[in-house]
Write a protein that holds these residues in place. Structure first.
Motif, PDB file in Angstrom:
ATOM      1  N   GLY A  85       0.779  -1.235   0.000  1.00  0.00           N
ATOM      2  CA  GLY A  85       0.000   0.000   0.000  1.00  0.00           C
ATOM      3  C   GLY A  85       0.803   1.274   0.000  1.00  0.00           C
ATOM      4  O   GLY A  85       0.237   2.369   0.035  1.00  0.00           O
ATOM      5  N   VAL A  86       2.133   1.197  -0.035  1.00  0.00           N
ATOM      6  CA  VAL A  86       2.990   2.388  -0.015  1.00  0.00           C
ATOM      7  C   VAL A  86       3.776   2.458  -1.308  1.00  0.00           C
ATOM      8  O   VAL A  86       4.302   1.447  -1.790  1.00  0.00           O
ATOM      9  N   GLU A  87       3.860   3.677  -1.871  1.00  0.00           N
ATOM     10  CA  GLU A  87       4.589   3.890  -3.117  1.00  0.00           C
ATOM     11  C   GLU A  87       6.006   4.380  -2.806  1.00  0.00           C
ATOM     12  O   GLU A  87       6.192   5.371  -2.089  1.00  0.00           O
ATOM     13  N   TYR A  88       7.007   3.675  -3.348  1.00  0.00           N
ATOM     14  CA  TYR A  88       8.409   4.046  -3.147  1.00  0.00           C
ATOM     15  C   TYR A  88       9.005   4.468  -4.495  1.00  0.00           C
ATOM     16  O   TYR A  88       8.845   3.768  -5.491  1.00  0.00           O
ATOM     17  N   PHE A  89       9.713   5.600  -4.497  1.00  0.00           N
ATOM     18  CA  PHE A  89      10.304   6.120  -5.723  1.00  0.00           C
ATOM     19  C   PHE A  89      11.827   5.955  -5.705  1.00  0.00           C
ATOM     20  O   PHE A  89      12.474   6.139  -4.665  1.00  0.00           O
ATOM     21  N   ALA A  90      12.381   5.631  -6.859  1.00  0.00           N
ATOM     22  CA  ALA A  90      13.830   5.654  -7.051  1.00  0.00           C
ATOM     23  C   ALA A  90      14.217   7.043  -7.550  1.00  0.00           C
ATOM     24  O   ALA A  90      13.364   7.793  -8.043  1.00  0.00           O
ATOM     25  N   PRO A  91      15.488   7.435  -7.444  1.00  0.00           N
ATOM     26  CA  PRO A  91      15.933   8.710  -8.013  1.00  0.00           C
ATOM     27  C   PRO A  91      15.684   8.736  -9.512  1.00  0.00           C
ATOM     28  O   PRO A  91      15.461   7.695 -10.142  1.00  0.00           O
ATOM     29  N   PRO A  92      15.704   9.942 -10.120  1.00  0.00           N
ATOM     30  CA  PRO A  92      15.510  10.033 -11.575  1.00  0.00           C
ATOM     31  C   PRO A  92      16.414   9.068 -12.329  1.00  0.00           C
ATOM     32  O   PRO A  92      17.576   8.856 -11.971  1.00  0.00           O
ATOM     33  N   VAL A  93      15.851   8.480 -13.378  1.00  0.00           N
ATOM     34  CA  VAL A  93      16.544   7.436 -14.126  1.00  0.00           C
ATOM     35  C   VAL A  93      17.635   8.024 -15.008  1.00  0.00           C
ATOM     36  O   VAL A  93      17.420   9.001 -15.720  1.00  0.00           O
ATOM     37  N   ALA A  94      18.832   7.420 -14.956  1.00  0.00           N
ATOM     38  CA  ALA A  94      19.909   7.741 -15.897  1.00  0.00           C
ATOM     39  C   ALA A  94      19.811   6.768 -17.062  1.00  0.00           C
ATOM     40  O   ALA A  94      19.709   5.549 -16.859  1.00  0.00           O
ATOM     41  N   VAL A  95      19.825   7.303 -18.266  1.00  0.00           N
ATOM     42  CA  VAL A  95      19.625   6.472 -19.456  1.00  0.00           C
ATOM     43  C   VAL A  95      20.633   5.331 -19.496  1.00  0.00           C
ATOM     44  O   VAL A  95      21.842   5.527 -19.347  1.00  0.00           O
ATOM     45  N   GLY A  96      20.119   4.114 -19.670  1.00  0.00           N
ATOM     46  CA  GLY A  96      20.976   2.940 -19.795  1.00  0.00           C
ATOM     47  C   GLY A  96      21.378   2.304 -18.492  1.00  0.00           C
ATOM     48  O   GLY A  96      21.935   1.204 -18.489  1.00  0.00           O
ATOM     49  N   GLU A  97      21.130   2.981 -17.366  1.00  0.00           N
ATOM     50  CA  GLU A  97      21.533   2.433 -16.072  1.00  0.00           C
ATOM     51  C   GLU A  97      20.409   1.593 -15.467  1.00  0.00           C
ATOM     52  O   GLU A  97      19.240   2.013 -15.471  1.00  0.00           O
ATOM     53  N   PRO A  98      20.694   0.404 -14.946  1.00  0.00           N
ATOM     54  CA  PRO A  98      19.663  -0.386 -14.279  1.00  0.00           C
ATOM     55  C   PRO A  98      19.198   0.300 -12.999  1.00  0.00           C
ATOM     56  O   PRO A  98      19.974   1.000 -12.339  1.00  0.00           O
ATOM     57  N   VAL A  99      17.942   0.087 -12.649  1.00  0.00           N
ATOM     58  CA  VAL A  99      17.347   0.739 -11.491  1.00  0.00           C
ATOM     59  C   VAL A  99      17.094  -0.294 -10.397  1.00  0.00           C
ATOM     60  O   VAL A  99      16.577  -1.379 -10.668  1.00  0.00           O
ATOM     61  N   THR A 100      17.490   0.045  -9.181  1.00  0.00           N
ATOM     62  CA  THR A 100      17.164  -0.792  -8.032  1.00  0.00           C
ATOM     63  C   THR A 100      16.206  -0.031  -7.140  1.00  0.00           C
ATOM     64  O   THR A 100      16.529   1.050  -6.641  1.00  0.00           O
ATOM     65  N   LEU A 101      15.017  -0.563  -6.982  1.00  0.00           N
ATOM     66  CA  LEU A 101      14.003   0.029  -6.125  1.00  0.00           C
ATOM     67  C   LEU A 101      13.978  -0.722  -4.799  1.00  0.00           C
ATOM     68  O   LEU A 101      13.873  -1.950  -4.776  1.00  0.00           O
ATOM     69  N   VAL A 102      14.097   0.018  -3.707  1.00  0.00           N
ATOM     70  CA  VAL A 102      14.131  -0.591  -2.382  1.00  0.00           C
ATOM     71  C   VAL A 102      12.817  -0.318  -1.671  1.00  0.00           C
ATOM     72  O   VAL A 102      12.384   0.842  -1.563  1.00  0.00           O
ATOM     73  N   VAL A 103      12.165  -1.359  -1.197  1.00  0.00           N
ATOM     74  CA  VAL A 103      10.927  -1.225  -0.446  1.00  0.00           C
ATOM     75  C   VAL A 103      11.099  -1.901   0.904  1.00  0.00           C
ATOM     76  O   VAL A 103      12.019  -2.702   1.099  1.00  0.00           O
ATOM     77  N   VAL A 104      10.224  -1.569   1.830  1.00  0.00           N
ATOM     78  CA  VAL A 104      10.245  -2.202   3.156  1.00  0.00           C
ATOM     79  C   VAL A 104       8.819  -2.553   3.545  1.00  0.00           C
ATOM     80  O   VAL A 104       7.853  -2.003   3.005  1.00  0.00           O
ATOM     81  N   ASP A 105       8.695  -3.456   4.487  1.00  0.00           N
ATOM     82  CA  ASP A 105       7.371  -3.817   4.993  1.00  0.00           C
ATOM     83  C   ASP A 105       6.809  -2.661   5.818  1.00  0.00           C
ATOM     84  O   ASP A 105       7.530  -1.732   6.206  1.00  0.00           O
TER      85      ASP A 105
END
Length: 305
Positions: A85-105
């Motif tokens: 039920g909570v939305e977590y955002f990653a920093p703005p995406v750098a083109v070509g770089e993989p994104v790791t999104l971190v969430v918690v309970d």
């Protein structure tokens, strides 16, 4: 014809650009991270004129995702993941770089403390009213995001307000002003509080003729700083005068205290005095943000919806 020409020029100036974003959603468990399988991942495009989702997908069993869309070439691209039920955002995406999104309970029992409060009391205006700015810094030591109870009426966090204040508003900071409510002498927050520190401003007025300003310390902050434009005020509750602080070219007497020295409330005697400029409140808000490190609008703030 002129309208179509203007539209064509706008499209040519910012043509749609294919965007492909890949990455992984991971869930923090103790000192380890595990795949957040099934998390809903959304690709957002933000421009000066618009913002919103442009693609979405469910993370697979390993937490991986692949998002594709066409966006304005001048857009900022963000990726979010919804977890419990909570939305977590990653920093703005750098083109070509993989994104790791971190969430918690999430947990309604997760402890949240007040790391600091910074209170500025302006001098009296022509009618005797005083403007007050109160910066509150919350700290969630983790590991879970603090949420309210099972119903939407149960707040995430509460704060006792000073008695007899007027025109209370919440300034933009790490929470939307709409996430707050006031019930009598209590301020309630209805938004998730993720691990780390979050802050917000309170702005209010002390009534003309008020002869004291009481700051309830429930919950008690780890540190409290108090800036008063009037000198030599009688302050009780465990505060220590440490000198002067200049804010936007104006001088304030500064007092500080730690949690161990603080009483249940700090009381300031108000004798009245000179007229303060009409611009004191907005100027104090901006200056306090700069002096104390700043409270900013953070689009990366996890939010519940």
């Amino acid at each position: 014809m002129i309208r179509w020409s203007a539209l064509l020029l706008l499209v040519l100036a910012h043509p749609p650009t294919p965007v492909s974003v890949r990455g992984r959603v991971v869930r923090v468990v103790g000192s380890d991270t595990l795949p957040a399988a099934g998390a809903r991942v959304v690709l957002h495009a933000v421009t000066p004129d618009s913002q919103g989702p442009v693609d979405s997908v469910m993370a697979d069993g390993t937490g991986r995702f692949d998002l594709r869309s066409e966006v304005d070439s001048g857009a900022i691209v963000l990726v979010s993941a919804r977890w419990q039920g909570v939305e977590y955002f990653a920093p703005p995406v750098a083109v070509g770089e993989p994104v790791t999104l971190v969430v918690v309970d999430t947990a309604s029992t997760q402890v949240v403390t007040v790391a600091a409060r910074h209170v500025i009391v302006g001098g009296p205006a022509a009618d005797g009213a005083r403007d007050v700015v109160d910066l509150v810094v919350l700290r969630n030591p983790g590991p879970a995001t603090r949420v309210g109870g099972g119903d939407k009426l149960t707040p995430t966090w509460t704060l006792r307000l000073p008695p007899h204040v007027a025109n209370l508003t919440v300034g933009d900071a790490d929470f939307s002003p709409e996430a707050f409510d006031v019930h009598g002498d209590t301020l309630t927050l209805h938004a998730p509080i993720p691990p780390g520190e979050r802050q917000f401003f309170l702005m209010y007025q002390l009534a003309p003729g008020a002869r004291q300003f009481e700051i309830p310390l429930l919950p008690r902050p780890d540190t409290l700083s108090l800036l008063t434009e009037e000198r030599g005020l009688a302050v009780t509750g465990g505060m220590t005068t440490v000198g002067q602080e200049t804010v936007s070219g104006r001088s304030f007497e500064r007092r500080v205290s730690g949690s161990a020295e603080l009483a249940a409330a700090v009381t300031v005697a108000l004798p009245g005095g000179h007229k303060a400029p009409d611009w004191v409140l907005p100027t104090l808000i901006v200056s306090l943000a700069l002096v104390l490190g700043g409270a900013t609008i953070r689009i990366l703030l996890p939010r519940r919806g």
